[in-house]
Design an enzyme around this catalytic site. Structure first.
Site, PDB file in Angstrom:
ATOM      1  N   LYS A  63       8.988  -5.694  -7.699  1.00 37.20           N
ATOM      2  CA  LYS A  63       9.579  -6.295  -6.492  1.00 37.20           C
ATOM      3  C   LYS A  63      10.961  -6.853  -6.796  1.00 37.20           C
ATOM      4  O   LYS A  63      11.835  -6.839  -5.935  1.00 37.20           O
ATOM      5  CB  LYS A  63       8.692  -7.422  -5.938  1.00 37.20           C
ATOM      6  CG  LYS A  63       7.334  -6.965  -5.474  1.00 37.20           C
ATOM      7  CD  LYS A  63       7.305  -6.585  -4.010  1.00 37.20           C
ATOM      8  CE  LYS A  63       6.055  -5.807  -3.735  1.00 37.20           C
ATOM      9  NZ  LYS A  63       5.904  -5.172  -2.496  1.00 37.20           N
TER      10      LYS A  63
ATOM     11  N   LYS B   1       3.518  -0.192   2.375  1.00 36.00           N
ATOM     12  CA  LYS B   1       3.830  -0.456   3.781  1.00 36.00           C
ATOM     13  C   LYS B   1       5.196  -1.093   3.970  1.00 36.00           C
ATOM     14  O   LYS B   1       5.685  -1.143   5.082  1.00 36.00           O
ATOM     15  CB  LYS B   1       2.734  -1.308   4.420  1.00 36.00           C
ATOM     16  CG  LYS B   1       2.535  -2.666   3.799  1.00 36.00           C
ATOM     17  CD  LYS B   1       1.405  -3.367   4.511  1.00 36.00           C
ATOM     18  CE  LYS B   1       0.641  -4.290   3.573  1.00 36.00           C
ATOM     19  NZ  LYS B   1       1.478  -5.165   2.756  1.00 36.00           N
TER      20      LYS B   1
ATOM     21  N   LYS C  33       3.447   4.612  -5.152  1.00 39.55           N
ATOM     22  CA  LYS C  33       2.372   4.235  -4.245  1.00 39.55           C
ATOM     23  C   LYS C  33       2.840   4.281  -2.788  1.00 39.55           C
ATOM     24  O   LYS C  33       3.981   3.926  -2.496  1.00 39.55           O
ATOM     25  CB  LYS C  33       1.971   2.793  -4.609  1.00 39.55           C
ATOM     26  CG  LYS C  33       0.706   2.303  -3.980  1.00 39.55           C
ATOM     27  CD  LYS C  33       0.420   0.861  -4.366  1.00 39.55           C
ATOM     28  CE  LYS C  33       1.172  -0.108  -3.465  1.00 39.55           C
ATOM     29  NZ  LYS C  33       0.574  -1.451  -3.374  1.00 39.55           N
TER      30      LYS C  33
HETATM   31  P1  ATP Z   1       3.943  -4.127  -0.040  1.00 39.20           P
HETATM   32  O1  ATP Z   1       4.584  -2.808   0.149  1.00 39.20           O
HETATM   33  O2  ATP Z   1       4.321  -5.137   0.974  1.00 39.20           O
HETATM   34  O3  ATP Z   1       3.996  -4.628  -1.436  1.00 39.20           O
HETATM   35  P2  ATP Z   1       1.456  -2.783  -0.116  1.00 39.20           P
HETATM   36  O4  ATP Z   1       1.609  -1.665   0.835  1.00 39.20           O
HETATM   37  O5  ATP Z   1       1.534  -2.488  -1.546  1.00 39.20           O
HETATM   38  O6  ATP Z   1       2.438  -3.940   0.241  1.00 39.20           O
HETATM   39  P3  ATP Z   1      -0.525  -4.791  -0.261  1.00 39.20           P
HETATM   40  O7  ATP Z   1      -0.494  -5.840   0.768  1.00 39.20           O
HETATM   41  O8  ATP Z   1       0.111  -5.107  -1.577  1.00 39.20           O
HETATM   42  O9  ATP Z   1       0.103  -3.443   0.247  1.00 39.20           O
HETATM   43  O10 ATP Z   1      -1.993  -4.278  -0.509  1.00 39.20           O
HETATM   44  C1  ATP Z   1      -3.151  -4.650   0.172  1.00 39.20           C
HETATM   45  C2  ATP Z   1      -4.333  -4.041  -0.500  1.00 39.20           C
HETATM   46  O11 ATP Z   1      -4.339  -2.643  -0.265  1.00 39.20           O
HETATM   47  C3  ATP Z   1      -4.326  -4.212  -2.014  1.00 39.20           C
HETATM   48  O12 ATP Z   1      -5.620  -4.391  -2.459  1.00 39.20           O
HETATM   49  C4  ATP Z   1      -3.736  -2.940  -2.495  1.00 39.20           C
HETATM   50  O13 ATP Z   1      -4.133  -2.635  -3.808  1.00 39.20           O
HETATM   51  C5  ATP Z   1      -4.287  -1.942  -1.479  1.00 39.20           C
HETATM   52  N1  ATP Z   1      -3.316  -0.878  -1.303  1.00 39.20           N
HETATM   53  C6  ATP Z   1      -2.094  -0.951  -0.739  1.00 39.20           C
HETATM   54  N2  ATP Z   1      -1.449   0.219  -0.777  1.00 39.20           N
HETATM   55  C7  ATP Z   1      -2.306   1.063  -1.383  1.00 39.20           C
HETATM   56  C8  ATP Z   1      -2.252   2.434  -1.722  1.00 39.20           C
HETATM   57  N3  ATP Z   1      -1.194   3.156  -1.468  1.00 39.20           N
HETATM   58  N4  ATP Z   1      -3.315   2.979  -2.317  1.00 39.20           N
HETATM   59  C9  ATP Z   1      -4.424   2.267  -2.560  1.00 39.20           C
HETATM   60  N5  ATP Z   1      -4.555   0.977  -2.282  1.00 39.20           N
HETATM   61  C10 ATP Z   1      -3.516   0.370  -1.697  1.00 39.20           C
END
Ligand code: ATP
Ligand code: LTN
Length: 338
Positions: free
Chosen positions: A118, A203, A200
């Site tokens: 980040k 969002k 990954k």
């Molecule tokens: P950001 O982009 O804001 O960091 P993010 O999309 O990575 O967010 P989080 O809020 O960090 O999402 O994740 C929420 C939950 O969903 C966590 O347990 C994370 O591991 C899971 N998660 C998020 N994106 C993925 C993904 N692409 N694949 C599998 N699990 C995910």
């Protein structure tokens, strides 16, 4: 004589409302929560305080927080059986977060890969909150004394740090926190970006074509899958080989997660067919999985009274449990009782 009722194990998890929930959030997190809802006592929350570690438009943050709550319910989390709440509605999180900051080491925080990722992405805003984020996450978890914390692979390190902090605290002051375990799903643990299978599906990333959101309409979803990156080997065959063919492996994992098919079944289904048949098939399966969720979330979002009641009841139920742990902690560390 009545047989004693065995107490259910406790599950807890949260998602930051930093972007619209994606297929990754669904397959990696919410879907698994729903499947286990009856087996555990569950606490699921919108981690809005965590969202503040990166800049948000305030109106968007508010909308996303409520939309996320509506999506939790639309995905099948029954608000009677699961305590669903907004993190900032339970002030105990911020208070225990501060206290645990004082029991979390600089060196430990410096090793967190999410912090490194980040900071690289937000070089102009590497704030203190981003650095101490895991202490707040430890508080989120330990307040509810959970047995399991279902998270994606990327959050495992934070749950391990939570265990270290809990251990340190328990050693200093006697048994206070239950030791939580990360609970990592096998399929869907890491859904990758459709345009870049090495990162990954996230969002909060800016470009939108590599990620599929729960609220995307079917035409958009199909377009994104048709454009998904596959791997240039001359065969174009559908075979699970994550090292050699990460794009295809990602699509296969998504297809497996939404249809329940195994990789062998998928390979057999597309034997002799190329990417041109495979990609739309994955798209269609995702469209059908997300359609009822999108429609139900839209319906709930229009019902403001229901949403407000959900927030209020969730916060009350969560606060009751959280305050109990916080009272113990306050006493142990030497804060004067209120
Ligand atoms: P950001 O982009 O804001 O960091 P993010 O999309 O990575 O967010 P989080 O809020 O960090 O999402 O994740 C929420 C939950 O969903 C966590 O347990 C994370 O591991 C899971 N998660 C998020 N994106 C993925 C993904 N692409 N694949 C599998 N699990 C995910
Ligand atoms: N850090 C997590 C979100 C999160 C969380 C939590 C997950 C905040 N607090 C407590 C599980 C338990 C993330 O970035 N996905």
């Amino acid at each position: 004589m009545d047989t004693p009722i065995e107490k259910k194990k406790v599950m807890l998890s949260g998602i930051k409302p930093t972007g619209d929930l994606t297929l990754g959030s669904y397959l990696g997190a919410v879907k698994n929560w729903v499947e286990r809802a009856d087996l555990y006592d569950n606490y699921y929350f919108m981690a809005d305080l965590h969202a503040l570690t990166t800049r948000n438009n305030p109106a968007d943050l508010r909308r996303r927080t409520l939309e996320q709550l509506a999506q939790y319910v639309a995905c099948g989390l029954d608000p009677q059986k699961n305590v669903l709440f907004i993190q900032s509605h339970v002030p105990a999180h911020a208070e225990l977060g501060w206290i645990l900051n004082c029991y979390t080491m600089f060196g430990e925080l410096s090793r967190m890969t999410q912090f490194k990722d980040k900071s690289a992405k937000n070089a102009d805003n590497i704030n203190g909150g981003l650095f101490t984020y895991p202490a707040l996450m430890a508080a989120d978890i330990l307040l509810y004394q959970p047995d399991y914390v279902p998270v994606g692979e990327d959050q495992k390190q934070h749950v391990e740090l939570t265990r270290d902090v809990a251990n340190r605290f328990n050693n200093l002051y006697g048994e206070t926190f239950r030791m939580p375990e990360p609970f990592i799903p096998k399929v869907g643990a890491r859904v990758m970006d459709l345009l870049d299978p090495h990162s990954k599906m996230s969002k909060s990333d800016e470009v939108g074509n590599g990620r599929v959101c729960l609220m995307d309409d079917p035409a958009d979803i199909m377009r994104k899958f048709k454009r998904a990156v596959t791997d240039c080997d001359c065969t174009c065959c559908i075979r699970y080989a994550p090292e050699e063919k990460p794009g295809v492996a990602n699509l296969m994992s998504i297809y497996a997660a939404v249809t329940g098919k195994s990789f062998a079944e998928i390979e057999a289904e597309f034997e002799g067919k190329g990417y041109g048949a495979f990609k739309p098939a994955v798209g269609e399966a995702v469209v059908e999985t997300l359609r009822p969720i999108r429609e139900e979330a839209q319906r709930i979002m229009k019902d403001k009274g229901y949403l407000e009641a959900l927030c209020r009841e969730g916060a009350e139920r969560a606060s009751y449990v959280a305050e109990k742990t916080l009272r113990k902690v306050r006493k142990k560390v030497g804060l004067v009782a209120k």
